[in-house]
Design a protein around this motif. Structure first.
Motif: not given
Length: 187
Positions: A5, A7, A158, A172, A174, A180-183
């Motif tokens: 992932p 992160w 998360q 941020r 995930w 695991w897309a970054e938000e």
């Protein structure tokens, strides 16, 4: 092999900025007691089981295992002061097959130093202090694996990163369910 992932590299970099500080391995585990009240304590990070599951160790005679059996959901907070960031990791304790759990417990037991093993030779955590009790400083390499040596494998769902440097802070998130897309979030 599955890609890690995104992160994970940020967490590794933040831990590296802590240099040799023991605090780079300390994280806080939040659980819920049987009466519904929150509990938090500091544990030592023991490694990754895969891309998004981490291992912690605990004494099975403490309150944690009973709390986690009743409510396996947890949150971890990993504050890395030199990197000026905080990782919040949410997930749950995983139930491993008995043979896998025993193998993993044995592997972790053998990786501990004699001084690191000593904690599991101490009297029951939280019990009244007995002035005559023994608190060994070390347990030898050939010391058998104690039944109360427990592995907590946390499967993460998360991860949030709060970066505390500069104005304004950056946050941020995930989530496993989102691949695991970054938000980006408000701090």
């Amino acid at each position: 092999m599955t890609a890690l992932p995104p992160w994970r590299s940020l967490l590794r970099g933040a831990r590296e900025r802590e240099c040799r500080s023991p605090a780079a391995r300390w994280l806080q585990l939040a659980t819920v007691a049987p009466d519904g009240t929150p509990r938090v304590r500091t544990l030592v990070f023991r490694g990754w089981a895969n891309g998004s599951a981490l291992d912690l160790l605990t004494d099975g005679r403490s309150a944690k295992p009973a709390e986690l059996q009743q409510q396996p959901a947890v949150e971890l907070c990993w504050l890395l002061p030199k990197a000026r960031c905080q990782f919040r990791l949410g997930g749950a304790v995983l139930n491993l097959p008995t043979d896998v759990e025993l193998d993993e417990r044995q592997r972790h037991w053998q990786r501990l130093t004699p001084a690191g093993r000593a904690l599991w030779g101490w009297p029951e955590p939280g019990a009244p202090l007995d002035a005559a009790a023994s608190f060994p400083a070390e347990l030898a390499d050939n010391t058998p694996l104690p039944e109360h040596f427990h592995l907590l494998r946390i499967g993460l769902e998360q991860v949030e990163l709060l970066e505390l440097g500069g104005h304004s802070h950056k946050r941020r998130r995930w989530r496993r369910q989102e691949g695991w897309a970054e938000e980006l979030l408000n701090p």
